[in-house]
Design a protein around this motif. Structure first.
Motif, PDB file in Angstrom:
ATOM      1  N   SER A   1     -43.524  93.557  19.668  1.00 37.15           N
ATOM      2  CA  SER A   1     -43.913  92.056  19.686  1.00 37.15           C
ATOM      3  C   SER A   1     -43.866  91.606  18.264  1.00 37.15           C
ATOM      4  CB  SER A   1     -45.031  91.639  20.386  1.00 37.15           C
ATOM      5  OG  SER A   1     -46.058  91.858  19.609  1.00 37.15           O
ATOM      6  N   SER A   2     -44.253  92.067  17.572  1.00 43.72           N
ATOM      7  CA  SER A   2     -44.410  91.441  16.171  1.00 43.72           C
ATOM      8  C   SER A   2     -42.932  91.292  15.719  1.00 43.72           C
ATOM      9  CB  SER A   2     -45.105  92.211  15.144  1.00 43.72           C
ATOM     10  OG  SER A   2     -44.641  93.419  14.392  1.00 43.72           O
TER      11      SER A   2
ATOM     12  N   PHE B   1     -41.480  88.294  18.064  1.00 42.62           N
ATOM     13  CA  PHE B   1     -42.154  87.098  17.424  1.00 42.62           C
ATOM     14  C   PHE B   1     -42.343  86.769  16.104  1.00 42.62           C
ATOM     15  CE2 PHE B   1     -44.296  88.115  21.681  1.00 42.62           C
ATOM     16  CZ  PHE B   1     -43.572  86.994  22.367  1.00 42.62           C
TER      17      PHE B   1
ATOM     18  N   LEU C   1     -44.374  80.079  26.386  1.00 49.55           N
ATOM     19  CA  LEU C   1     -44.017  80.343  25.040  1.00 49.55           C
ATOM     20  C   LEU C   1     -44.052  79.423  24.103  1.00 49.55           C
ATOM     21  CD1 LEU C   1     -40.699  82.832  25.763  1.00 49.55           C
ATOM     22  CD2 LEU C   1     -42.909  83.236  24.636  1.00 49.55           C
TER      23      LEU C   1
ATOM     24  N   PHE D   1     -46.013  79.468  20.522  1.00 51.36           N
ATOM     25  CA  PHE D   1     -45.454  79.391  19.038  1.00 51.36           C
ATOM     26  C   PHE D   1     -46.022  78.154  18.320  1.00 51.36           C
ATOM     27  CE2 PHE D   1     -41.947  81.773  20.634  1.00 51.36           C
ATOM     28  CZ  PHE D   1     -42.076  82.997  19.683  1.00 51.36           C
TER      29      PHE D   1
ATOM     30  N   VAL E   1     -49.578  79.074  17.089  1.00 50.22           N
ATOM     31  CA  VAL E   1     -49.637  79.994  15.783  1.00 50.22           C
ATOM     32  C   VAL E   1     -48.861  79.144  14.589  1.00 50.22           C
ATOM     33  CG1 VAL E   1     -49.838  82.075  17.037  1.00 50.22           C
ATOM     34  CG2 VAL E   1     -47.483  81.300  16.341  1.00 50.22           C
ATOM     35  N   ILE E   2     -48.016  78.538  15.014  1.00 54.82           N
ATOM     36  CA  ILE E   2     -47.244  78.015  13.681  1.00 54.82           C
ATOM     37  C   ILE E   2     -47.795  76.813  13.196  1.00 54.82           C
ATOM     38  CG2 ILE E   2     -44.985  77.189  12.930  1.00 54.82           C
ATOM     39  CD1 ILE E   2     -43.513  79.069  14.858  1.00 54.82           C
ATOM     40  N   VAL E   3     -48.152  76.026  14.210  1.00 60.69           N
ATOM     41  CA  VAL E   3     -48.608  74.668  13.834  1.00 60.69           C
ATOM     42  C   VAL E   3     -50.035  74.413  13.855  1.00 60.69           C
ATOM     43  CG1 VAL E   3     -48.290  72.027  14.231  1.00 60.69           C
ATOM     44  CG2 VAL E   3     -46.690  73.763  14.374  1.00 60.69           C
TER      45      VAL E   3
ATOM     46  N   ARG F   1     -52.621  76.557  11.691  1.00 61.13           N
ATOM     47  CA  ARG F   1     -52.366  76.227  10.246  1.00 61.13           C
ATOM     48  C   ARG F   1     -52.781  74.876   9.800  1.00 61.13           C
ATOM     49  NH1 ARG F   1     -46.720  78.912   8.782  1.00 61.13           N
ATOM     50  NH2 ARG F   1     -46.953  77.641   7.092  1.00 61.13           N
TER      51      ARG F   1
ATOM     52  N   PHE G   1     -52.834  86.089  33.141  1.00 59.79           N
ATOM     53  CA  PHE G   1     -52.727  87.454  32.703  1.00 59.79           C
ATOM     54  C   PHE G   1     -51.649  87.820  31.635  1.00 59.79           C
ATOM     55  CE2 PHE G   1     -51.707  92.095  32.644  1.00 59.79           C
ATOM     56  CZ  PHE G   1     -52.888  92.592  32.603  1.00 59.79           C
TER      57      PHE G   1
ATOM     58  N   VAL H   1     -49.173  88.404  26.282  1.00 64.77           N
ATOM     59  CA  VAL H   1     -48.354  88.258  25.234  1.00 64.77           C
ATOM     60  C   VAL H   1     -49.066  87.635  24.169  1.00 64.77           C
ATOM     61  CG1 VAL H   1     -46.588  86.462  24.512  1.00 64.77           C
ATOM     62  CG2 VAL H   1     -46.537  87.735  26.835  1.00 64.77           C
TER      63      VAL H   1
ATOM     64  N   ASP I   1     -52.011  88.205  23.129  1.00 65.20           N
ATOM     65  CA  ASP I   1     -52.851  89.421  22.491  1.00 65.20           C
ATOM     66  C   ASP I   1     -51.806  90.195  21.758  1.00 65.20           C
ATOM     67  OD1 ASP I   1     -55.426  88.975  23.471  1.00 65.20           O
ATOM     68  OD2 ASP I   1     -54.836  90.138  25.385  1.00 65.20           O
ATOM     69  N   VAL I   2     -50.616  90.161  22.136  1.00 63.84           N
ATOM     70  CA  VAL I   2     -49.756  91.186  21.045  1.00 63.84           C
ATOM     71  C   VAL I   2     -48.978  90.303  20.277  1.00 63.84           C
ATOM     72  CG1 VAL I   2     -49.481  92.903  22.763  1.00 63.84           C
ATOM     73  CG2 VAL I   2     -47.666  91.244  22.685  1.00 63.84           C
ATOM     74  N   MET I   3     -48.920  89.052  20.227  1.00 60.69           N
ATOM     75  CA  MET I   3     -48.305  88.271  19.163  1.00 60.69           C
ATOM     76  C   MET I   3     -48.915  88.443  17.842  1.00 60.69           C
ATOM     77  SD  MET I   3     -47.458  84.390  20.308  1.00 60.69           S
ATOM     78  CE  MET I   3     -45.954  83.658  19.625  1.00 60.69           C
ATOM     79  N   PRO I   4     -47.853  88.482  16.761  1.00 60.90           N
ATOM     80  CA  PRO I   4     -48.171  88.909  15.433  1.00 60.90           C
ATOM     81  C   PRO I   4     -49.821  88.763  14.942  1.00 60.90           C
ATOM     82  CG  PRO I   4     -46.002  88.498  15.665  1.00 60.90           C
ATOM     83  CD  PRO I   4     -46.302  88.061  17.253  1.00 60.90           C
ATOM     84  N   PRO I   5     -50.070  87.417  14.636  1.00 54.42           N
ATOM     85  CA  PRO I   5     -51.345  87.468  14.017  1.00 54.42           C
ATOM     86  C   PRO I   5     -52.303  87.734  14.893  1.00 54.42           C
ATOM     87  CG  PRO I   5     -50.404  85.137  14.171  1.00 54.42           C
ATOM     88  CD  PRO I   5     -49.555  86.081  14.875  1.00 54.42           C
ATOM     89  N   SER I   6     -52.546  88.941  15.229  1.00 57.11           N
ATOM     90  CA  SER I   6     -53.703  89.093  16.200  1.00 57.11           C
ATOM     91  C   SER I   6     -54.577  90.349  15.639  1.00 57.11           C
ATOM     92  CB  SER I   6     -53.234  89.699  17.620  1.00 57.11           C
ATOM     93  OG  SER I   6     -52.586  90.992  17.676  1.00 57.11           O
TER      94      SER I   6
ATOM     95  N   ALA J   1     -55.901  88.359  27.529  1.00 53.43           N
ATOM     96  CA  ALA J   1     -55.422  88.679  29.001  1.00 53.43           C
ATOM     97  C   ALA J   1     -56.599  88.492  30.144  1.00 53.43           C
ATOM     98  CB  ALA J   1     -54.811  89.812  29.128  1.00 53.43           C
TER      99      ALA J   1
END
Lengths: 458, 169
Positions: free
Chosen positions: A41-42, A45, B8, B12, B15-17, B20, B53, B58, B60-65, B73
């Motif tokens: 995922s990293s 994403f 989705l 995004f 995490v992106i906007v 920050r 769930f 998703v 949970d596994v998105m990069p900055p985690s 979930a």
């Protein structure tokens, strides 16, 4: 309700799954089986996020610019103020460093020559090119400064005090046309007068009293000294001959010298409140330089000190040179120093008496004349002496020889003493000569010289 | 499909906007949560739970985690279920959304505490939690309204509970 039960079942399953996932992930830590999932995922994403961030960044910057604006103003002000402060400090520091360097050099020079100096700082400057060139220094009678004291800096002669106030004094600089100082070519007895010449790009005029004496660019000039060291103490470096003017048929030769002291950028100067003592042994002095310094000798020594040891490098005998004179004289160094000059002086007897073939006569003439009245003398007594000396081309050689003489005792004595020897030995010879000369020489040829020097001494 | 796209986009954006933005009190609105609530409101409880769930997984596994997979979930699953159930029952939407916006951060905090997360502390309880709730409440009208507009008034409950809704109004 079946529907509700099914919903609860689904919810329970999902929650359980989530809990299991959490537990597994939490317990397993780094080696979690879900690591692969995270990695995948990293990579997916992460790419999107990077692209998105690139798009968003300008907006973020804009946002930050807007929100930070008020603070940025203050920050800008603070930074400007700090910048100014630091700049000021930097400049002050540079100034301080230069000043400290100047002082160090000044002290080095004064210590080598055993001048007692009062340091001062140039606080005002008046200069009209070609006319007046004077500076005001922040030391006055309260500091022991009197009229007609020598002013020098770490490089060399600066000028002399013409008016001393309580806390400030006026110094006429070397470049002032109205100032003239007795000067001597390094390593010889050739004397002359230095005075300022307004323009000429900071040069000073050096008139050599003996027009036949060798004078080339690169020769160095030191002060000749005056009676009681006023207004000029002996041995202060003045400058380097930069160009010699052809003046055929004239009584003096004119050259232009570049002063050691940068007269246009003076800062720290020293006023010599006491010249080298007559007998350095009684005086409480700054630590002596490694070799005994005599008055006269002080000059070379000083020069060396001031200019680096080019000379020493040139001939190692320098050190020895100075000492030897002292040894012979036994009495004190001054003789040695003067001895050199007078050595010729001793001849003066001769000179006066006969002007025997020796060029020495000339030397003596000057030595004598210059010796006591040194600085004024050049103008006056000089010519007469000069005339006599003129004829003596041969003399020149001895003079030349003197360079070595100054440095090496052997040479020195050798050069002259043999010459003297004959003269003095005869006794009669010497006698007459001395008789003629006013400064009743002592009986002995050599001794006579010394004695007489002592008699004359300062 | 639209729901997946919405989720989705929300992730995004989050995490992106949003994350920050230098917002005060170190917190921000949770867009994914609000989108899940908005979606679940017009679906069944089961659908809401599943949406929540998957979205949580998703997230949970998105990069900055830096939290265990499954935490989010679980939270979103529960919230989705609750919102779906509330929708099914025809409860008024505003209180439901408020409840979800306030309850979700609390639930997340509780789950973190259960796992012994060191980030759960008194200061986070006192400052970050209320701040997060407040931001959620502020963002909720905009997000939920957008979601509702995009999805349209979904027929599921309407058809099933249409009379009830009508009768109530």
């Amino acid at each position: 309700m079946r529907d509700t039960r099914r919903a609860r079942l689904v919810l329970g399953l999902l929650l359980a799954t989530a809990l299991v996932l959490m537990t597994v992930d939490h317990r397993a830590g780094v080696g979690s089986p879900l690591g692969a999932l995270r990695g995948a995922s990293s990579s997916v994403f992460g790419t999107v996020e990077r692209a998105g961030a690139a798009v968003i960044r300008p907006f973020g910057d804009l946002w930050r610019t807007v929100t930070d604006a008020p603070r940025a103003q203050d920050l800008l002000g603070d930074l400007r103020a700090e910048n100014e402060r630091l700049k000021g400090q930097l400049a002050a520091q540079r100034l301080d460093r230069e000043r400290s360097e100047e002082l160090r050099r000044l002290l080095g020079l004064a210590g080598t020559a055993q001048y007692k100096i009062v340091t001062a700082q140039v606080i005002a400057r008046r200069g009209t090119p070609g006319f007046e060139d004077a500076a005001e220094i922040d030391a006055g009678t309260a500091d022991g400064v009197r009229v007609d004291m020598t002013v020098l800096n770490g490089q060399g002669l600066v000028g002399r005090v013409v008016r001393a106030g309580t806390s400030t004094s006026t110094v006429v600089l070397l470049s002032d046309p109205a100032l003239s100082a007795g000067a001597r070519l390094e390593g010889g007895n050739e004397i002359g007068v230095v005075n300022g010449v307004g323009e000429e790009g900071g040069l000073v005029r050096f008139r050599l009293l003996d027009s036949t004496a060798p004078l080339t660019a690169g020769a160095r000039v030191v002060s000749f000294g005056s009676q009681n060291g006023s207004p000029y103490v002996p041995g202060v470096p003045i400058g380097v001959i930069e160009r010699v003017e052809a003046t055929p048929g004239e009584l003096t030769r004119t050259a232009y010298a570049r002063p050691y002291a940068d007269l246009s950028a003076l800062d720290v100067v020293g006023v010599v409140v006491a010249g080298p003592p007559r007998d350095p042994r009684d005086a409480v002095l700054p630590p002596r330089p490694k070799k005994p310094v005599e008055r006269g000798t002080g000059t070379p020594a000083q020069k060396q000190a001031a200019r680096g040891e080019e000379r020493a490098a040139a001939d190692g005998s320098t050190g020895g040179v100075l000492t030897p004179p002292a040894a012979p004289s036994g009495t004190g160094e001054p003789p040695a120093a003067r001895g050199r000059e007078r050595g010729p002086g001793g001849y003066p007897g001769r000179d006066t008496g006969r002007g025997t073939g020796r060029g020495t006569g000339r030397d003596t003439g000057r030595g004598t004349g210059g010796w006591d009245r040194s600085y004024e003398t050049p103008g006056f007594g000089g010519p007469a002496a000069r005339d006599e000396s003129r004829g003596q081309a041969p003399v020149r050689e001895p003079v030349r020889g003197r360079d070595p003489v100054v440095r090496g005792e052997g040479v020195y004595d050798g050069g002259r003493w043999p010459a003297n020897g004959p003269y003095s030995a005869p006794g009669g010879d010497a006698g007459p000569s001395r008789g003629t000369s006013d400064w009743g020489g002592a009986p002995g040829g050599y001794d006579g010289e010394y004695g007489y020097e002592e008699g004359n001494g300062e | 499909m639209i729901v997946a796209g919405l989720l989705l986009a929300a992730m995004f954006l989050q995490v992106i906007v949003v994350n920050r933005l230098p917002l005060p009190w170190e917190a921000g609105p949770d867009l994914v949560l609000l989108v899940v609530v908005g979606c679940a409101l017009f679906r069944t409880a089961v659908q809401g739970a599943v949406i929540g769930f998957l979205a949580g997984l998703v997230v949970d596994v998105m990069p900055p985690s830096a939290h265990p997979v499954g935490q989010y979930a679980l939270v979103l699953c529960a919230v989705g279920f609750a919102a779906g159930r509330a929708g099914e029952r025809g409860l008024p939407q505003v209180p439901v959304v408020i409840g979800c916006a306030v309850g979700a951060p609390l639930l997340a905090l509780c789950v973190g505490a259960l796992l012994g997360d060191p980030r759960v502390s008194l200061s986070s309880l006192a400052v970050t939690l209320p701040a997060a709730m407040a931001y959620n409440l502020v963002a909720a009208p905009v997000v939920v309204w957008t979601v509702v507009r995009l999805l349209g008034e979904r027929p599921v409950r309407r058809r099933r509970l249409g009379f009830a809704v009508r009768s109530r109004t």
